[in-house]
Design a protein around this motif. Structure first.
Motif, PDB file in Angstrom:
ATOM      1  N   ALA A   6       7.609  60.348  53.368  1.00 44.64           N
ATOM      2  CA  ALA A   6       7.876  61.609  54.060  1.00 44.64           C
ATOM      3  C   ALA A   6       8.350  61.318  55.477  1.00 44.64           C
ATOM      4  O   ALA A   6       7.731  60.530  56.198  1.00 44.64           O
ATOM      5  N   LEU A   7       9.451  61.948  55.866  1.00 40.65           N
ATOM      6  CA  LEU A   7       9.990  61.809  57.221  1.00 40.65           C
ATOM      7  C   LEU A   7      10.146  63.193  57.833  1.00 40.65           C
ATOM      8  O   LEU A   7      10.519  64.144  57.148  1.00 40.65           O
ATOM      9  N   ASN A   8       9.853  63.291  59.125  1.00 39.06           N
ATOM     10  CA  ASN A   8      10.032  64.536  59.855  1.00 39.06           C
ATOM     11  C   ASN A   8      10.001  64.209  61.342  1.00 39.06           C
ATOM     12  O   ASN A   8       8.950  64.134  61.951  1.00 39.06           O
ATOM     13  N   GLY A   9      11.139  63.950  61.919  1.00 40.76           N
ATOM     14  CA  GLY A   9      11.158  63.659  63.346  1.00 40.76           C
ATOM     15  C   GLY A   9      12.028  62.468  63.673  1.00 40.76           C
ATOM     16  O   GLY A   9      13.024  62.194  63.003  1.00 40.76           O
ATOM     17  N   TYR A  10      11.621  61.775  64.708  1.00 45.25           N
ATOM     18  CA  TYR A  10      12.402  60.688  65.279  1.00 45.25           C
ATOM     19  C   TYR A  10      11.689  59.354  65.086  1.00 45.25           C
ATOM     20  O   TYR A  10      10.463  59.305  65.079  1.00 45.25           O
ATOM     21  N   PRO A  11      12.434  58.271  64.973  1.00 46.98           N
ATOM     22  CA  PRO A  11      11.788  56.964  65.009  1.00 46.98           C
ATOM     23  C   PRO A  11      11.106  56.792  66.365  1.00 46.98           C
ATOM     24  O   PRO A  11      11.605  57.284  67.378  1.00 46.98           O
ATOM     25  N   GLU A  12       9.987  56.100  66.389  1.00 49.97           N
ATOM     26  CA  GLU A  12       9.342  55.752  67.653  1.00 49.97           C
ATOM     27  C   GLU A  12       9.947  54.436  68.123  1.00 49.97           C
ATOM     28  O   GLU A  12      10.047  53.481  67.337  1.00 49.97           O
ATOM     29  N   LEU A  13      10.358  54.377  69.386  1.00 50.82           N
ATOM     30  CA  LEU A  13      11.047  53.197  69.920  1.00 50.82           C
ATOM     31  C   LEU A  13      10.296  52.611  71.100  1.00 50.82           C
ATOM     32  O   LEU A  13       9.721  53.336  71.911  1.00 50.82           O
ATOM     33  N   GLN A  14      10.345  51.291  71.197  1.00 49.06           N
ATOM     34  CA  GLN A  14       9.842  50.580  72.376  1.00 49.06           C
ATOM     35  C   GLN A  14      10.906  49.548  72.743  1.00 49.06           C
ATOM     36  O   GLN A  14      11.247  48.677  71.938  1.00 49.06           O
ATOM     37  N   VAL A  15      11.449  49.662  73.943  1.00 44.99           N
ATOM     38  CA  VAL A  15      12.495  48.754  74.427  1.00 44.99           C
ATOM     39  C   VAL A  15      11.815  47.483  74.938  1.00 44.99           C
ATOM     40  O   VAL A  15      10.862  47.543  75.712  1.00 44.99           O
ATOM     41  N   LEU A  16      12.338  46.316  74.487  1.00 49.16           N
ATOM     42  CA  LEU A  16      11.735  45.027  74.831  1.00 49.16           C
ATOM     43  C   LEU A  16      12.754  44.105  75.497  1.00 49.16           C
ATOM     44  O   LEU A  16      13.930  44.084  75.117  1.00 49.16           O
ATOM     45  N   PRO A  70      17.502  43.055  74.820  1.00 47.73           N
ATOM     46  CA  PRO A  70      18.055  42.755  73.509  1.00 47.73           C
ATOM     47  C   PRO A  70      17.326  43.407  72.339  1.00 47.73           C
ATOM     48  O   PRO A  70      17.919  43.634  71.296  1.00 47.73           O
ATOM     49  N   TYR A  71      16.040  43.716  72.509  1.00 46.87           N
ATOM     50  CA  TYR A  71      15.229  44.134  71.365  1.00 46.87           C
ATOM     51  C   TYR A  71      14.758  45.582  71.467  1.00 46.87           C
ATOM     52  O   TYR A  71      14.493  46.084  72.557  1.00 46.87           O
ATOM     53  N   VAL A  72      14.613  46.212  70.301  1.00 48.79           N
ATOM     54  CA  VAL A  72      13.965  47.515  70.193  1.00 48.79           C
ATOM     55  C   VAL A  72      12.984  47.439  69.028  1.00 48.79           C
ATOM     56  O   VAL A  72      13.363  47.096  67.905  1.00 48.79           O
ATOM     57  N   ARG A  73      11.729  47.731  69.334  1.00 53.13           N
ATOM     58  CA  ARG A  73      10.694  47.793  68.289  1.00 53.13           C
ATOM     59  C   ARG A  73      10.712  49.219  67.747  1.00 53.13           C
ATOM     60  O   ARG A  73      10.592  50.184  68.494  1.00 53.13           O
ATOM     61  N   ALA A  79       3.363  53.684  61.568  1.00 52.52           N
ATOM     62  CA  ALA A  79       4.012  52.745  60.635  1.00 52.52           C
ATOM     63  C   ALA A  79       4.058  51.352  61.244  1.00 52.52           C
ATOM     64  O   ALA A  79       4.037  51.189  62.466  1.00 52.52           O
ATOM     65  N   ALA A  80       4.133  50.345  60.395  1.00 52.11           N
ATOM     66  CA  ALA A  80       4.286  48.971  60.871  1.00 52.11           C
ATOM     67  C   ALA A  80       5.617  48.857  61.619  1.00 52.11           C
ATOM     68  O   ALA A  80       6.626  49.415  61.192  1.00 52.11           O
ATOM     69  N   PRO A  81       5.636  48.138  62.755  1.00 53.61           N
ATOM     70  CA  PRO A  81       6.874  48.035  63.522  1.00 53.61           C
ATOM     71  C   PRO A  81       7.863  47.046  62.911  1.00 53.61           C
ATOM     72  O   PRO A  81       7.483  46.087  62.256  1.00 53.61           O
ATOM     73  N   VAL A  82       9.137  47.326  63.170  1.00 48.32           N
ATOM     74  CA  VAL A  82      10.235  46.424  62.827  1.00 48.32           C
ATOM     75  C   VAL A  82      11.032  46.253  64.112  1.00 48.32           C
ATOM     76  O   VAL A  82      11.329  47.229  64.806  1.00 48.32           O
ATOM     77  N   THR A  83      11.380  45.026  64.453  1.00 49.92           N
ATOM     78  CA  THR A  83      12.146  44.768  65.669  1.00 49.92           C
ATOM     79  C   THR A  83      13.598  44.487  65.301  1.00 49.92           C
ATOM     80  O   THR A  83      13.886  43.615  64.487  1.00 49.92           O
ATOM     81  N   VAL A  84      14.509  45.257  65.915  1.00 52.37           N
ATOM     82  CA  VAL A  84      15.945  45.083  65.711  1.00 52.37           C
ATOM     83  C   VAL A  84      16.555  44.600  67.028  1.00 52.37           C
ATOM     84  O   VAL A  84      15.933  44.691  68.087  1.00 52.37           O
ATOM     85  N   THR A  85      17.772  44.092  66.972  1.00 53.71           N
ATOM     86  CA  THR A  85      18.422  43.520  68.155  1.00 53.71           C
ATOM     87  C   THR A  85      19.750  44.220  68.465  1.00 53.71           C
ATOM     88  O   THR A  85      20.821  43.652  68.261  1.00 53.71           O
TER      89      THR A  85
END
Length: 194
Positions: free
Chosen positions: A81-91, A150-153, A160-166
């Motif tokens: 189920a999705l409703n909203g925005y991804p949560e982001l943390q700039v790294l 370079p990174y966004v968690r 949810a478990a975090p995923v880090t993208v670049t």
């Protein structure tokens, strides 16, 4: 050309061959990005325990505007189920949180026409279905020190478990990163023109 080497322990060396399609000389590694294995983005990898795969595309850039698409695929056996925005943390380059960057919902405060302005809608992804979101920023530099991160968690949903993208954020001095709401992939165009 980009090559991803997965599963290296700290201090380990990865070896491999990259086919360049011709003769090459003077090849060198420009930068290395690494994320903890548990947070690695593997768009075509095995399905994690969370049942969702999160990845980022290579994005588009023009006249200081940057747009990167996020993609979420339900690879599990249960509905998501999705409703909203991804949560982001700039790294930063050391994967430490960057202070002073404001994450705003939607893209209108960054630029119009980015595809990041639809309001959130509740929907459910069945196994095999996908959704998209959009990251939007400007590389505008005025007074102050520019922010390069370079990174966004990414957390697909709260808790949810975090995923880090670049996405290689070059935020200039704007201090803002826009994020679009999750939209069903059949209705989404995470990056303009795609």
């Amino acid at each position: 050309m980009t090559k991803t080497v997965e599963g290296l322990a700290p201090g380990a060396v990865g070896k491999g061959r990259v086919e360049l399609g011709g003769t090459a000389s003077g090849v060198k590694v420009l930068r290395v990005r690494s994320v903890p294995s548990a947070e690695a983005s593997r768009p075509n990898g095995p399905c994690p325990a969370s049942g969702v795969l999160v990845s980022a595309d290579e994005g588009d850039a023009a006249m200081g505007l940057r747009v990167v698409g996020l993609r979420l695929r339900n690879c599990g056996t249960a509905d998501v189920a999705l409703n909203g925005y991804p949560e982001l943390q700039v790294l930063d380059v050391e994967r430490r949180p960057v202070d002073g960057v404001q994450v705003v919902h939607g893209g209108a405060r960054i630029a119009s026409g980015t595809g990041a302005d639809d309001p959130p809608r509740a929907f459910t992804l069945k196994p095999g279905e996908a959704a998209g979101s959009t990251l939007v920023w400007r590389n505008t530099t005025e007074g102050g020190a520019p922010v390069n991160a370079p990174y966004v968690r990414v957390r697909a949903t709260p808790g949810a478990a975090p995923v880090t993208v670049t996405p290689e954020l070059d935020l200039g001095t704007t201090g803002r990163l826009g994020v679009g709401a999750w939209v069903r992939d059949d209705a989404a165009s995470p990056t303009p023109g795609r």
